[in-house]
Design a protein around this motif. Sequence first.
Motif, PDB file in Angstrom:
ATOM      1  N   SER A   3       0.844  -1.228   0.000  1.00 36.25           N
ATOM      2  CA  SER A   3       0.000   0.000   0.000  1.00 36.25           C
ATOM      3  C   SER A   3       0.858   1.249   0.000  1.00 36.25           C
ATOM      4  O   SER A   3       0.514   2.241  -0.642  1.00 36.25           O
ATOM      5  N   CYS A   4       1.992   1.189   0.746  1.00 31.42           N
ATOM      6  CA  CYS A   4       2.808   2.404   0.862  1.00 31.42           C
ATOM      7  C   CYS A   4       3.547   2.723  -0.436  1.00 31.42           C
ATOM      8  O   CYS A   4       4.172   3.768  -0.541  1.00 31.42           O
ATOM      9  N   ALA A   5       3.480   1.824  -1.433  1.00 35.68           N
ATOM     10  CA  ALA A   5       4.204   2.069  -2.687  1.00 35.68           C
ATOM     11  C   ALA A   5       3.303   2.682  -3.762  1.00 35.68           C
ATOM     12  O   ALA A   5       3.747   2.894  -4.892  1.00 35.68           O
ATOM     13  N   GLN A   6       2.036   2.956  -3.409  1.00 39.33           N
ATOM     14  CA  GLN A   6       1.139   3.556  -4.401  1.00 39.33           C
ATOM     15  C   GLN A   6       1.377   5.062  -4.460  1.00 39.33           C
ATOM     16  O   GLN A   6       1.653   5.684  -3.434  1.00 39.33           O
ATOM     17  N   VAL A   7       1.296   5.633  -5.660  1.00 41.21           N
ATOM     18  CA  VAL A   7       1.581   7.067  -5.773  1.00 41.21           C
ATOM     19  C   VAL A   7       0.496   7.861  -5.050  1.00 41.21           C
ATOM     20  O   VAL A   7      -0.635   7.402  -4.888  1.00 41.21           O
ATOM     21  N   GLY A   8       0.857   9.045  -4.604  1.00 41.13           N
ATOM     22  CA  GLY A   8      -0.074   9.895  -3.871  1.00 41.13           C
ATOM     23  C   GLY A   8       0.560  11.254  -3.694  1.00 41.13           C
ATOM     24  O   GLY A   8       1.488  11.597  -4.439  1.00 41.13           O
ATOM     25  N   GLU A   9       0.095  11.982  -2.695  1.00 43.73           N
ATOM     26  CA  GLU A   9       0.544  13.354  -2.503  1.00 43.73           C
ATOM     27  C   GLU A   9       2.070  13.486  -2.505  1.00 43.73           C
ATOM     28  O   GLU A   9       2.752  12.799  -1.750  1.00 43.73           O
ATOM     29  N   CYS A  47       3.576   6.956   9.351  1.00 43.90           N
ATOM     30  CA  CYS A  47       4.352   8.173   9.105  1.00 43.90           C
ATOM     31  C   CYS A  47       3.886   8.901   7.843  1.00 43.90           C
ATOM     32  O   CYS A  47       4.447   9.943   7.508  1.00 43.90           O
ATOM     33  N   ALA A  48       2.895   8.349   7.155  1.00 37.57           N
ATOM     34  CA  ALA A  48       2.409   8.937   5.896  1.00 37.57           C
ATOM     35  C   ALA A  48       3.570   9.184   4.928  1.00 37.57           C
ATOM     36  O   ALA A  48       3.752  10.283   4.405  1.00 37.57           O
ATOM     37  N   ILE A  49       4.361   8.131   4.696  1.00 38.55           N
ATOM     38  CA  ILE A  49       5.485   8.234   3.761  1.00 38.55           C
ATOM     39  C   ILE A  49       5.360   7.091   2.748  1.00 38.55           C
ATOM     40  O   ILE A  49       4.853   6.016   3.077  1.00 38.55           O
ATOM     41  N   ARG A  50       5.775   7.362   1.491  1.00 39.59           N
ATOM     42  CA  ARG A  50       5.587   6.372   0.428  1.00 39.59           C
ATOM     43  C   ARG A  50       6.912   5.784  -0.048  1.00 39.59           C
ATOM     44  O   ARG A  50       7.902   6.514  -0.180  1.00 39.59           O
ATOM     45  N   LEU A  51       6.873   4.494  -0.323  1.00 39.92           N
ATOM     46  CA  LEU A  51       8.040   3.815  -0.909  1.00 39.92           C
ATOM     47  C   LEU A  51       8.080   4.167  -2.393  1.00 39.92           C
ATOM     48  O   LEU A  51       7.137   3.870  -3.128  1.00 39.92           O
ATOM     49  N   ILE A  52       9.166   4.825  -2.830  1.00 40.07           N
ATOM     50  CA  ILE A  52       9.198   5.349  -4.201  1.00 40.07           C
ATOM     51  C   ILE A  52      10.239   4.665  -5.076  1.00 40.07           C
ATOM     52  O   ILE A  52      10.344   4.973  -6.265  1.00 40.07           O
ATOM     53  N   GLY A  53      11.024   3.733  -4.521  1.00 40.33           N
ATOM     54  CA  GLY A  53      12.017   3.052  -5.345  1.00 40.33           C
ATOM     55  C   GLY A  53      13.050   2.378  -4.494  1.00 40.33           C
ATOM     56  O   GLY A  53      12.912   2.316  -3.266  1.00 40.33           O
ATOM     57  N   GLY A  54      14.080   1.855  -5.140  1.00 39.54           N
ATOM     58  CA  GLY A  54      15.114   1.182  -4.382  1.00 39.54           C
ATOM     59  C   GLY A  54      16.021   0.377  -5.276  1.00 39.54           C
ATOM     60  O   GLY A  54      16.102   0.614  -6.493  1.00 39.54           O
ATOM     61  N   ASP A  55      16.682  -0.569  -4.670  1.00 34.50           N
ATOM     62  CA  ASP A  55      17.565  -1.457  -5.410  1.00 34.50           C
ATOM     63  C   ASP A  55      17.571  -2.785  -4.667  1.00 34.50           C
ATOM     64  O   ASP A  55      17.423  -2.812  -3.438  1.00 34.50           O
ATOM     65  N   THR A  56      17.725  -3.875  -5.396  1.00 38.52           N
ATOM     66  CA  THR A  56      17.697  -5.196  -4.774  1.00 38.52           C
ATOM     67  C   THR A  56      18.893  -5.991  -5.268  1.00 38.52           C
ATOM     68  O   THR A  56      19.064  -6.168  -6.479  1.00 38.52           O
ATOM     69  N   THR A  57      19.738  -6.413  -4.337  1.00 40.07           N
ATOM     70  CA  THR A  57      20.956  -7.134  -4.714  1.00 40.07           C
ATOM     71  C   THR A  57      21.144  -8.342  -3.799  1.00 40.07           C
ATOM     72  O   THR A  57      20.516  -8.433  -2.740  1.00 40.07           O
ATOM     73  N   ARG A  58      22.014  -9.254  -4.224  1.00 37.56           N
ATOM     74  CA  ARG A  58      22.294 -10.447  -3.430  1.00 37.56           C
ATOM     75  C   ARG A  58      23.602 -10.256  -2.664  1.00 37.56           C
ATOM     76  O   ARG A  58      24.578  -9.745  -3.205  1.00 37.56           O
ATOM     77  N   GLY A  59      23.587 -10.662  -1.393  1.00 36.85           N
ATOM     78  CA  GLY A  59      24.786 -10.533  -0.550  1.00 36.85           C
ATOM     79  C   GLY A  59      24.379 -10.618   0.903  1.00 36.85           C
ATOM     80  O   GLY A  59      23.219 -10.924   1.190  1.00 36.85           O
ATOM     81  N   PRO A  60      25.309 -10.375   1.840  1.00 35.12           N
ATOM     82  CA  PRO A  60      24.959 -10.409   3.266  1.00 35.12           C
ATOM     83  C   PRO A  60      23.865  -9.377   3.562  1.00 35.12           C
ATOM     84  O   PRO A  60      23.902  -8.272   3.017  1.00 35.12           O
ATOM     85  N   LEU A  61      22.912  -9.750   4.425  1.00 31.64           N
ATOM     86  CA  LEU A  61      21.735  -8.910   4.687  1.00 31.64           C
ATOM     87  C   LEU A  61      22.110  -7.502   5.145  1.00 31.64           C
ATOM     88  O   LEU A  61      22.800  -7.321   6.152  1.00 31.64           O
ATOM     89  N   SER A  62      21.672  -6.521   4.373  1.00 35.60           N
ATOM     90  CA  SER A  62      21.792  -5.129   4.824  1.00 35.60           C
ATOM     91  C   SER A  62      20.712  -4.297   4.162  1.00 35.60           C
ATOM     92  O   SER A  62      20.177  -4.651   3.105  1.00 35.60           O
ATOM     93  N   LEU A  63      20.367  -3.189   4.822  1.00 31.50           N
ATOM     94  CA  LEU A  63      19.283  -2.318   4.355  1.00 31.50           C
ATOM     95  C   LEU A  63      19.792  -0.890   4.327  1.00 31.50           C
ATOM     96  O   LEU A  63      20.371  -0.433   5.313  1.00 31.50           O
TER      97      LEU A  63
END
Length: 322
Positions: free
Chosen positions: A15-21, A114-130
């Motif tokens: 839900s947080c990845a849908q476009v909005g304000e 927090c009324a914040i939207r997920l707008i993008g990112g990157d996904t890679t393989r390796g040891p877990l980190s965010l």
Amino acid sequence: MGEFELIRQFFAAASCAQVGEGVALGIGDDCALLELPAGEQLAISTDTLVAGVHFPDSADPFLLGQRALGVSVSDLAAMGATPVGFTLALTLPGAEASWLEAFARGLDQMAQRCAIRLIGGDTTRGPLSLTLTVFGRVPSGMALTRKGAQAGDLLCVGGELGDAAGALPLVLGQRRADSAQAAALLARYWSPLPQLELGLALRGKATAALDISDGLLADCGHIAAASGVALLIEQARVPLSEALRTQVGDTEALQCALSGGDDYRLAFTLPPEHLADMQLAGLPVQVIGRVAAGQGVTLLDAQGQPVEPPRRGYQHFGSASD
Ligand code: ADP
Ligand code: MG
């Protein structure tokens, strides 16, 4: 599961990845596009969390999702910014659906709060980190910075401190976590709620602000250095929760509050004339000391005499800002 299917299923569909304000274009293109109203500035902050350094490898993925976003958005609160969007760069050892589902659910829940939207990112393989990067907006020139505290201002915090530090031995499995107090402390560690409303209310009033991530003393040191003033903290006024005092005792509770970190509550300097209004508005503003000419942070006892801060009782696992 391929990279694109993973992104689609767990992140683009949230839900947080849908476009909005404020978000003209979200996940799916080469860049996201944000709308910034005229007369506003973009506030940006990035944080990396590495498994085994900032959280245990075995951390519950739902709680990890909540916490990762909460600590990042806290930086927006500290600047008096309104959240708009965030990106998520995720490095994963493998695509485990149950882990991803729970992580995305925790992230989504905190994003809604927090009324914040997920707008993008990157996904890679390796040891877990965010790595999370948050974007917020603030009227030009109104952001709360660490510089600007003036002698005569009150030193305030946004509520009880030390709970998250008190939870650390529980998080690490060094202490039993089966009491109501323990549950309360763990909730403050895993789901820090950014003080966004307080940050907004402080705009145009507080002379300096930050969010406490490394412990009250260390973070007040940042305000003192940036502002070129001394901060005096009255030890007896540092707010401690009942849960923390019951769980670890008064002495260790104070240590947690002064040096423990991971609070993600705001610390700020406020000209005295604004105090009554803020408190009347029901905002969590607790006076713990004052700003004076000079430098550094000094802890005062009940007689107003300087005291050495108590030593830290145990090793810190590492706060998100490390
Ligand atoms: P590019 O190759 O152009 O860098 P990617 O293939 O890495 O794009 O990503 C495709 C789209 O998915 C982009 O819009 C990107 O922002 C988004 N994305 C990738 N990983 C994530 C993630 N973990 N969370 C949210 N969005 C992601
Ligand atoms: Mg990419």
